[in-house]
Design a protein around this motif. Structure first.
Motif, PDB file in Angstrom:
ATOM      1  N   TYR A 174     -34.894 -26.332   6.189  1.00 27.23           N
ATOM      2  CA  TYR A 174     -35.130 -24.899   6.429  1.00 27.23           C
ATOM      3  C   TYR A 174     -36.530 -24.666   6.997  1.00 27.23           C
ATOM      4  CZ  TYR A 174     -30.935 -24.137   3.623  1.00 27.23           C
ATOM      5  OH  TYR A 174     -29.659 -24.158   3.138  1.00 27.23           O
TER       6      TYR A 174
ATOM      7  N   ARG B 221     -36.276 -25.659  10.652  1.00 26.33           N
ATOM      8  CA  ARG B 221     -35.408 -24.827  11.491  1.00 26.33           C
ATOM      9  C   ARG B 221     -35.911 -23.395  11.599  1.00 26.33           C
ATOM     10  NH1 ARG B 221     -29.863 -23.478   9.122  1.00 26.33           N
ATOM     11  NH2 ARG B 221     -29.959 -25.666   8.550  1.00 26.33           N
TER      12      ARG B 221
ATOM     13  N   ARG C 191     -33.268 -30.142   1.651  1.00 29.66           N
ATOM     14  CA  ARG C 191     -32.821 -28.807   2.102  1.00 29.66           C
ATOM     15  C   ARG C 191     -34.036 -27.960   2.478  1.00 29.66           C
ATOM     16  NH1 ARG C 191     -27.598 -27.672   1.178  1.00 29.66           N
ATOM     17  NH2 ARG C 191     -28.074 -25.445   1.248  1.00 29.66           N
TER      18      ARG C 191
ATOM     19  N   ASN D 186     -31.832 -18.138  -0.031  1.00 28.29           N
ATOM     20  CA  ASN D 186     -30.391 -18.427  -0.008  1.00 28.29           C
ATOM     21  C   ASN D 186     -29.680 -17.783  -1.182  1.00 28.29           C
ATOM     22  OD1 ASN D 186     -30.455 -19.944   2.291  1.00 28.29           O
ATOM     23  ND2 ASN D 186     -30.542 -21.921   1.225  1.00 28.29           N
TER      24      ASN D 186
ATOM     25  N   ASP E 171     -31.575 -31.353  -9.055  1.00 29.58           N
ATOM     26  CA  ASP E 171     -30.980 -31.815  -7.806  1.00 29.58           C
ATOM     27  C   ASP E 171     -32.077 -32.167  -6.790  1.00 29.58           C
ATOM     28  OD1 ASP E 171     -29.660 -32.290  -5.472  1.00 29.58           O
ATOM     29  OD2 ASP E 171     -28.572 -30.386  -5.427  1.00 29.58           O
TER      30      ASP E 171
ATOM     31  N   ARG F  65     -28.730 -21.398  -7.264  1.00 26.99           N
ATOM     32  CA  ARG F  65     -28.924 -21.803  -5.864  1.00 26.99           C
ATOM     33  C   ARG F  65     -30.286 -22.458  -5.632  1.00 26.99           C
ATOM     34  NH1 ARG F  65     -24.675 -19.846  -2.586  1.00 26.99           N
ATOM     35  NH2 ARG F  65     -23.158 -18.972  -4.011  1.00 26.99           N
ATOM     36  N   ASP F  66     -30.515 -22.905  -4.402  1.00 23.23           N
ATOM     37  CA  ASP F  66     -31.686 -23.748  -4.148  1.00 23.23           C
ATOM     38  C   ASP F  66     -32.978 -22.957  -3.959  1.00 23.23           C
ATOM     39  OD1 ASP F  66     -30.654 -22.782  -1.771  1.00 23.23           O
ATOM     40  OD2 ASP F  66     -30.691 -24.685  -0.698  1.00 23.23           O
TER      41      ASP F  66
ATOM     42  N   GLU G  64     -21.969 -20.297   9.181  1.00 17.73           N
ATOM     43  CA  GLU G  64     -20.681 -20.289   8.487  1.00 17.73           C
ATOM     44  C   GLU G  64     -20.635 -19.088   7.550  1.00 17.73           C
ATOM     45  OE1 GLU G  64     -22.137 -23.707   5.358  1.00 17.73           O
ATOM     46  OE2 GLU G  64     -21.370 -24.191   7.346  1.00 17.73           O
TER      47      GLU G  64
ATOM     48  N   ARG H  71     -32.485 -31.205  -2.966  1.00 18.11           N
ATOM     49  CA  ARG H  71     -33.006 -29.909  -2.497  1.00 18.11           C
ATOM     50  C   ARG H  71     -34.318 -30.056  -1.725  1.00 18.11           C
ATOM     51  NH1 ARG H  71     -31.574 -26.966  -8.227  1.00 18.11           N
ATOM     52  NH2 ARG H  71     -29.353 -26.654  -7.784  1.00 18.11           N
TER      53      ARG H  71
ATOM     54  N   ARG I  50     -28.783 -14.733   4.784  1.00 15.78           N
ATOM     55  CA  ARG I  50     -30.143 -15.072   5.236  1.00 15.78           C
ATOM     56  C   ARG I  50     -30.239 -14.933   6.760  1.00 15.78           C
ATOM     57  NH1 ARG I  50     -30.009 -20.919   4.855  1.00 15.78           N
ATOM     58  NH2 ARG I  50     -29.263 -20.721   6.984  1.00 15.78           N
TER      59      ARG I  50
HETATM   60  P1  ATP Z   1     -27.057 -23.970   6.796  1.00 15.35           P
HETATM   61  O1  ATP Z   1     -27.560 -22.918   7.675  1.00 15.35           O
HETATM   62  O2  ATP Z   1     -27.872 -25.212   6.783  1.00 15.35           O
HETATM   63  O3  ATP Z   1     -25.584 -24.216   6.899  1.00 15.35           O
HETATM   64  P2  ATP Z   1     -26.571 -22.778   4.261  1.00 15.35           P
HETATM   65  O4  ATP Z   1     -27.599 -22.038   3.481  1.00 15.35           O
HETATM   66  O5  ATP Z   1     -25.333 -22.058   4.643  1.00 15.35           O
HETATM   67  O6  ATP Z   1     -27.392 -23.347   5.428  1.00 15.35           O
HETATM   68  P3  ATP Z   1     -24.922 -24.733   2.883  1.00 15.35           P
HETATM   69  O7  ATP Z   1     -25.253 -26.150   2.641  1.00 15.35           O
HETATM   70  O8  ATP Z   1     -23.745 -24.372   3.680  1.00 15.35           O
HETATM   71  O9  ATP Z   1     -26.245 -24.088   3.462  1.00 15.35           O
HETATM   72  O10 ATP Z   1     -24.826 -24.067   1.444  1.00 15.35           O
HETATM   73  C1  ATP Z   1     -24.428 -22.735   1.271  1.00 15.35           C
HETATM   74  C2  ATP Z   1     -25.224 -22.116   0.133  1.00 15.35           C
HETATM   75  O11 ATP Z   1     -24.954 -22.813  -1.078  1.00 15.35           O
HETATM   76  C3  ATP Z   1     -26.721 -22.207   0.328  1.00 15.35           C
HETATM   77  O12 ATP Z   1     -27.210 -21.106   1.050  1.00 15.35           O
HETATM   78  C4  ATP Z   1     -27.227 -22.198  -1.098  1.00 15.35           C
HETATM   79  O13 ATP Z   1     -27.245 -20.890  -1.608  1.00 15.35           O
HETATM   80  C5  ATP Z   1     -26.156 -22.952  -1.844  1.00 15.35           C
HETATM   81  N1  ATP Z   1     -26.446 -24.390  -1.978  1.00 15.35           N
HETATM   82  C6  ATP Z   1     -26.009 -25.391  -1.181  1.00 15.35           C
HETATM   83  N2  ATP Z   1     -26.444 -26.572  -1.603  1.00 15.35           N
HETATM   84  C7  ATP Z   1     -27.182 -26.349  -2.705  1.00 15.35           C
HETATM   85  C8  ATP Z   1     -27.899 -27.187  -3.601  1.00 15.35           C
HETATM   86  N3  ATP Z   1     -27.972 -28.513  -3.443  1.00 15.35           N
HETATM   87  N4  ATP Z   1     -28.525 -26.589  -4.645  1.00 15.35           N
HETATM   88  C9  ATP Z   1     -28.453 -25.256  -4.809  1.00 15.35           C
HETATM   89  N5  ATP Z   1     -27.814 -24.425  -3.999  1.00 15.35           N
HETATM   90  C10 ATP Z   1     -27.168 -24.958  -2.955  1.00 15.35           C
END
Ligand code: ATP
Length: 382
Positions: free
Chosen positions: A168, A171, A164, A122, A158, A117-118, A48, A161, A38
């Motif tokens: 997003y 941010r 979450r 993502n 969940d 995924r959420d 990360e 979310r 993304r």
């Molecule tokens: P950030 O930039 O906040 O670190 P991120 O998208 O990398 O964002 P993470 O929490 O590291 O967020 O999660 C990595 C990926 O795992 C997300 O992009 C998403 O695809 C998936 N994910 C994380 N938590 C959930 C959740 N609660 N439900 C569904 N998918 C999730």
């Protein structure tokens, strides 16, 4: 927005990304996924590097030639190498025993992995030959700046979310799609443990603009924050600017936002959210100190010290003004050259009187009426 090819080139320009490109090629079942894809497509720096592996995670981890610091029987591995760290996960499918429960996982296909995924933005995987695999509409949503859950049960499975999506939205400055908005409004955070909701709150506090995340979550569903929580307190920017390096911006923010809450309700909520007892007490104290009338009214250094002494720096920063600044920058660091042993040697009996006399000497010193050992001792023995 970048093309997938340009995203791979941006990855190559980053030392950790370059390591991935040396280790993996297209077609070997290893993909970058989630926030990293993304952010690369949005021309932002990834926070990360998460990888999804169709097949053997341990074999993929070994190809990174780093130190495998953790791995488990569910098919995850964490690899560290030259200051980089990589999270690898076996592609998996998920199901939920009941709303708010942690998911039950089993090995699955890449498509299944993306569908658990959420939000759509993502649910995009990028392989190292720049092939993109994504859920339907993901790239359009990314281009349009739209946050959309993948299915109608998403927030039931969940409810965290909703947090979450709020983070997003804050941010990235994205909009929440209408159907997603109405599903979020119907979500029920009470099915989730306090610790998990607390973890989301702590992530919101680490965002570049926590009040924007609070406003976003309240706009989606007011049940995610307690009654009386003020998302963007007026005093916060000035207080953050005053906060010294040894203070905690997250706890100061929380204290400012919760100043209007009932005191007992605030402490119960902080316990529920899994804050430690010292964190809870600090937020509780700082949120009640906001009026800080004696500190504002203080006219001498000694009066400032009497009003601020013992209070957390977060509380003093929240009071604000010149006196708070003087206490934080200078006065709190002032120490006497004498200590209790000097008073004992001068014949003062052991007990609370020693502390009271030292304090009096310190107040004199702060007001410029005593300097050096001799005068400090005289002030203490008066
Ligand atoms: P950030 O930039 O906040 O670190 P991120 O998208 O990398 O964002 P993470 O929490 O590291 O967020 O999660 C990595 C990926 O795992 C997300 O992009 C998403 O695809 C998936 N994910 C994380 N938590 C959930 C959740 N609660 N439900 C569904 N998918 C999730």
């Amino acid at each position: 927005m970048r093309s997938p090819q340009a995203a791979v080139e941006a990855l190559r320009a980053d030392p950790c990304g370059a390591r991935l490109l040396r280790a993996f090629a297209g077609g070997d079942g290893v993909h970058l996924v989630g926030g990293a894809v993304r952010d690369l497509l949005l021309e932002r720096s990834p926070r990360e590097l998460d990888l999804v592996v169709e097949g053997d995670v341990d074999a993929a981890a070994a190809r990174l030639r780093g130190e495998i610091t953790a791995h488990d029987r569910f098919g995850t591995a964490l690899v560290r190498a030259d200051g980089c760290s990589f999270d690898l996960v076996r592609a998996r499918g998920e199901s939920y025993a009941h709303p708010g429960a942690l998911p039950e996982v089993r090995p699955g296909t890449l498509d299944e992995d993306l569908r658990r995924r959420d939000v759509t933005i993502n649910a995009i995987a990028l392989s190292f030959d720049a092939t993109v695999t994504a859920v339907e509409g993901a790239l359009d949503d990314l281009r349009a700046g739209m946050l959309r859950v993948l299915h109608d049960r998403s927030f039931v499975d969940d409810p965290t979310r909703v947090w979450r999506v709020a983070r997003y939205a804050a941010r990235l400055g994205f909009d929440v799609e209408e159907r997603t908005r109405s599903l979020a409004a119907a979500a029920d955070p009470s099915t989730v443990s306090g610790d998990r909701l607390g973890a989301e709150l702590r992530l919101a506090l680490r965002e570049p603009d926590p009040p924007a995340a609070f406003e976003a979550v309240l706009d989606l569903n007011p049940a995610y924050l307690p009654d009386g929580f003020e998302p963007r307190p007026r005093a916060l920017p000035a207080a953050l600017a005053l906060l010294p390096g040894d203070g905690r911006a997250d706890l100061l923010t929380l204290a400012a936002c919760s100043a209007g809450m009932d005191a007992g309700a605030l402490l119960r909520w902080l316990d529920e959210m899994g804050f430690t007892a010292p964190e809870r007490d600090l937020v509780g104290a700082a949120s009640r100190f906001v009026t800080g009338a004696p500190l504002r009214a203080a006219r001498t250094n000694a009066e400032i010290a009497r009003a601020a002494r013992g209070a957390p720096v977060e509380a003093v920063a929240l009071v604000g003004g010149d006196n708070a600044r003087r206490w934080l920058d200078e006065l709190r660091h002032v120490r006497l050259e004498i200590d209790g042993r000097d008073l004992l040697a001068a014949g003062i009996p052991e007990g609370p009187e020693i502390g009271a006399r030292l304090q009096r000497a310190l107040d004199r010193k702060l007001d410029g009426e005593a300097s050096g050992r001799e005068q400090e001792l005289r002030a203490a023995l008066e």
